[in-house]
Design a protein around this motif. Structure first.
Motif: not given
Length: 288
Positions: A12-18, A75-81
């Motif tokens: 998730l972090g890598a995707e957001l950084r990109a 959001v699925a990668l985060a696993g949170t609501d």
């Protein structure tokens, strides 16, 4: 050893950084746009910190990303609501001090999954165990525990079973080696009641239970038990879990997922049909 949710945080972090890079923003500029300190963006991008669904959407707005499928994936990668917890998935945190990290990660994946496929060669899967069977397995696998600790671990195992009664419920496909059904875990009486429990759960529409009899001979499952998790609407997050005595291994490469998918399909073809499996278990139960 890398654990599933930790791997997902890093992805998730890598995707957001990109995405931040594509937007032409530094981490400080991104933080300023959403009203955060730069360190928060850094922790998210390095996978050191969890993140709320609302925070992900704030970042996507800041990066002018409008793809709903990409938003759903992140959001699925985060696993949170929206609150930053895993909703109904965070119940196990009350037992955090007792549960090893690998077990907590497994429960987290199990609670979020839409479909679970498992080959079991030694014991009945935790989602299908009776309390007394679960107690016997816990004592055998984890010696030296106090009665209170055993009680707590059995509570956790039984609470995990709520995923089969959720809305929507977890789809569960199980292949059981015949040895599982004949091993008198807890003694003959405990096994008999566990076999009766298997007959009950095999009737649930969300459960597909198949027995792999000794008569089937050699099979790919001789390498050992494994679990595969798949997630609703998101094909990219499948994961295979292999348990070892002191740790768990998470496999997420496409090649591994394909190999285990093919292996499980082969095992299902080699196993008895669900209806024949019910009759097989009934025969064992009647003779127990």
């Amino acid at each position: 050893m890398q654990h599933g949710p930790a791997v997902r945080r890093r992805r998730l972090g890598a995707e957001l950084r990109a995405l931040r890079g594509l937007a032409g923003l530094t981490s400080s500029q991104a933080a300023a746009k959403v009203g955060w300190h730069q360190s928060k963006v850094s922790r998210i991008e390095t996978g050191r910190s969890g993140v709320k669904a609302t925070d992900i959407r704030l970042l996507l707005d800041a990066y002018e990303v409008r793809d709903p499928h990409l938003s759903e994936l992140l959001v699925a990668l985060a696993g949170t609501d929206e609150t930053g917890t895993a909703g109904r998935h965070h119940w196990w945190k009350a037992y955090r001090d007792l549960l090893p990290a690998a077990y907590r990660d497994f429960i987290s994946l199990e609670a979020q999954a839409g479909w679970m496929r498992t080959l079991e060669t030694s014991v009945v899967p935790g989602l299908l165990q009776t309390p007394e069977y679960a107690r016997a397995v816990t004592r055998a696998a984890l010696g030296g525990l106090s009665e209170k600790e055993v009680d707590s671990l059995v509570e956790v195992r039984l609470a995990r079973q709520d995923v089969l009664r959720a809305d929507p419920p977890l789809r569960l496909s199980v292949v059981l080696d015949e040895a599982v059904l004949r091993r008198p875990v807890g003694g003959p009486g405990v096994l008999a009641r566990q076999l009766a429990r298997l007959q009950e759960v095999a009737m649930l529409p969300q459960v597909r239970l198949q027995v792999l009899p000794f008569a089937s001979g050699e099979h790919v499952g001789l390498i050992g038990s494994f679990v595969m998790f798949s997630f609703r609407n998101i094909a990219d997050l499948d994961v295979v879990v292999l348990d070892h005595l002191t740790s768990s291994l998470y496999l997420e490469r496409k090649e591994d997922l394909q190999a285990y998918t093919e292996a499980f399909n082969s095992l299902q073809e080699q196993a008895l049909s669900p209806e024949d499996s019910k009759e097989f278990i009934a025969g064992l139960y009647d003779g127990a």
